[in-house]
Enzyme design. Structure first.
Site, PDB file in Angstrom:
ATOM      1  N   GLU A  38       0.824  -1.212   0.000  1.00 58.48           N
ATOM      2  CA  GLU A  38       0.000   0.000   0.000  1.00 58.48           C
ATOM      3  C   GLU A  38       0.858   1.262   0.000  1.00 58.48           C
ATOM      4  O   GLU A  38       0.538   2.240  -0.658  1.00 58.48           O
ATOM      5  CB  GLU A  38      -0.951   0.015   1.209  1.00 58.48           C
TER       6      GLU A  38
ATOM      7  N   CYS B  43     -11.467   3.436 -15.393  1.00 59.53           N
ATOM      8  CA  CYS B  43     -11.815   4.860 -15.254  1.00 59.53           C
ATOM      9  C   CYS B  43     -10.524   5.666 -15.130  1.00 59.53           C
ATOM     10  O   CYS B  43     -10.271   6.324 -14.129  1.00 59.53           O
ATOM     11  CB  CYS B  43     -12.715   5.071 -14.041  1.00 59.53           C
TER      12      CYS B  43
ATOM     13  N   CYS C 215     -15.198   3.619 -20.947  1.00 58.62           N
ATOM     14  CA  CYS C 215     -16.569   3.602 -20.417  1.00 58.62           C
ATOM     15  C   CYS C 215     -17.380   2.434 -20.968  1.00 58.62           C
ATOM     16  O   CYS C 215     -18.237   1.893 -20.260  1.00 58.62           O
ATOM     17  CB  CYS C 215     -17.273   4.916 -20.721  1.00 58.62           C
TER      18      CYS C 215
ATOM     19  N   CYS D  80     -17.102  -0.390 -18.731  1.00 59.76           N
ATOM     20  CA  CYS D  80     -17.271  -0.083 -17.304  1.00 59.76           C
ATOM     21  C   CYS D  80     -18.623  -0.579 -16.786  1.00 59.76           C
ATOM     22  O   CYS D  80     -19.657  -0.305 -17.388  1.00 59.76           O
ATOM     23  CB  CYS D  80     -17.152   1.421 -17.098  1.00 59.76           C
TER      24      CYS D  80
ATOM     25  N   CYS E 155     -23.490   6.174 -14.382  1.00 58.44           N
ATOM     26  CA  CYS E 155     -22.429   7.181 -14.202  1.00 58.44           C
ATOM     27  C   CYS E 155     -22.887   8.556 -14.708  1.00 58.44           C
ATOM     28  O   CYS E 155     -23.209   8.729 -15.886  1.00 58.44           O
ATOM     29  CB  CYS E 155     -21.182   6.736 -14.972  1.00 58.44           C
TER      30      CYS E 155
HETATM   31  S1  SF4 Z   1     -18.622   5.117 -17.093  1.00 58.98           S
HETATM   32 FE1  SF4 Z   1     -18.060   6.649 -15.569  1.00 58.98          FE
HETATM   33  S2  SF4 Z   1     -17.090   5.487 -13.947  1.00 58.98           S
HETATM   34 FE2  SF4 Z   1     -17.133   4.189 -15.746  1.00 58.98          FE
HETATM   35  S3  SF4 Z   1     -15.158   4.533 -16.796  1.00 58.98           S
HETATM   36 FE3  SF4 Z   1     -16.654   5.947 -17.682  1.00 58.98          FE
HETATM   37  S4  SF4 Z   1     -16.415   7.811 -16.487  1.00 58.98           S
HETATM   38 FE4  SF4 Z   1     -15.482   6.184 -15.302  1.00 58.98          FE
END
Ligand code: SF4
Length: 343
Positions: free
Chosen positions: A35, A190, A197, A200, A206
């Site tokens: 960490e 992200c 995205c 994601c 989001c």
């Molecule tokens: S959808 Fe939102 S949280 Fe996901 S990678 Fe894109 S900006 Fe980041």
């Protein structure tokens, strides 16, 4: 909020990282070390340093016993050397005051040198599976985007808002997978520029993605021009060796070996004779090196100084002559490494 955590956990199990050398252990020493190394440094850079460090210092007692010089030497190249100094202090504190064990209580962990709120939380999550929210730089970005939190995350009010959100999102179960998932998503999906995205798991909820505000969130650090400083460094060369000088323990590059510095209008010959007992036959400028610190920029003007004779007893304490290879293996700051490597 339960749905948010569930999506992160499910994604982590399928797409997250599972083979990092500090995973699959409950050893607080290993987890703490990883960490601290991961603060400000990417995983791929950290892995070889982490392995070398554990080979040399396989446990807390070995680290606490080691001279600080050996610790800094192994840290050389990772930067932010206060992390290494704090590691060493923490190891000694744990041996002296906690019978060589990490405390279980998150506040007691946070009270140790160099351990902030998010790092203390991560150590407790991965060591005991206890429930604490993390908020490192990558996770701040992810929360700011996903929940549409405007403003610069370094600002106290914005930070407080992000911590509230992190607390609200925290699941009661599978907190390790959730925490690892946040770290993995922030680091691999992200990302700061060009987040992925489409891949994601949070894209349907989001706020930044749905409102086309990814470039705006989180807000950048308010622009402040960093002051420019300048220094001259001397590379004293004698019989294939270079001179290194130990810096004072506090301040920039505290405790590291470095090159002697001299005022812009300083007399190189006189300084070398007085301070290092070195007779100089000549000196020549080397290319300037630019180095950035958080609070200022530094231009280093190195000078190669040819030394013909050294009076050993006249050398000041905290000074060593080393072969170039040995010097490059010592705990030296990155720009000094660049100067020596170019010789
Ligand atoms: S959808 Fe939102 S949280 Fe996901 S990678 Fe894109 S900006 Fe980041």
């Amino acid at each position: 909020m339960r749905e948010f955590a569930a999506m992160i956990i499910a994604w982590q199990k399928l797409h997250g990282r599972h083979d990092l050398p500090w995973q699959h252990t409950r050893d607080a020493y290993h987890i703490w070390l990883s960490e601290i190394m991961l603060q400000q440094t990417q995983v791929t850079t950290v892995i070889p340093y982490y392995r070398r460090f554990l080979e040399r210092f396989p446990n807390l007692a070995a680290l606490a016993r080691a001279p600080l010089d050996r610790v800094l030497e192994l840290w050389s190249g990772l930067g932010y050397y206060s992390r290494a100094r704090n590691l060493h202090r923490t190891a000694q504190t744990l041996i002296a005051e906690h019978a060589g064990h990490f405390p279980r209580d998150v506040d007691a962990v946070q009270a140790l040198p160099g351990i902030g709120r998010s790092t203390a939380a991560a150590i407790c999550v991965f060591t005991h599976g206890s429930c604490h929210a993390i908020l490192d730089g990558n996770v701040k970005r992810l929360f700011a985007r996903c929940f549409g939190i405007a403003g610069y995350p370094g600002d106290a009010k914005v930070q407080a808002q992000l911590w509230r959100q992190a607390q609200l999102a925290l699941p009661r179960q599978e907190v390790e997978a959730y925490t690892q998932g946040l770290m993995d998503l922030g680091a691999t999906v992200c990302t700061r520029g060009k987040p992925r995205c489409a891949a994601c798991p949070l894209n349907r909820r989001c706020i930044a993605y749905k409102s086309g505000r990814i470039a705006e969130l989180p807000a950048a650090r308010p622009r402040k021009t960093r002051p420019q400083r300048r220094t001259q460094m001397l590379v004293l060369v004698h019989s294939g060796q270079v001179l290194l000088e130990k810096r004072v323990a506090s301040g920039i590059w505290g405790g590291l070996w470095s090159l002697p510095e001299i005022e812009a209008d300083g007399n190189i010959r006189a300084l070398c004779a007085q301070r290092y007992g070195a007779e100089v036959s000549g000196h020549e400028p080397l290319p300037t090196i630019a180095h950035g610190f958080t609070h200022f920029k530094l231009d280093i003007e190195p000078h190669k100084v040819m030394v013909t004779h050294v009076i050993p007893r006249a050398a000041a304490p905290g000074v060593v002559w080393l072969s170039l290879e040995e010097a490059l293996g010592a705990a030296i700051p990155a720009p000094v490494r660049r100067i020596l490597a170019a010789l």
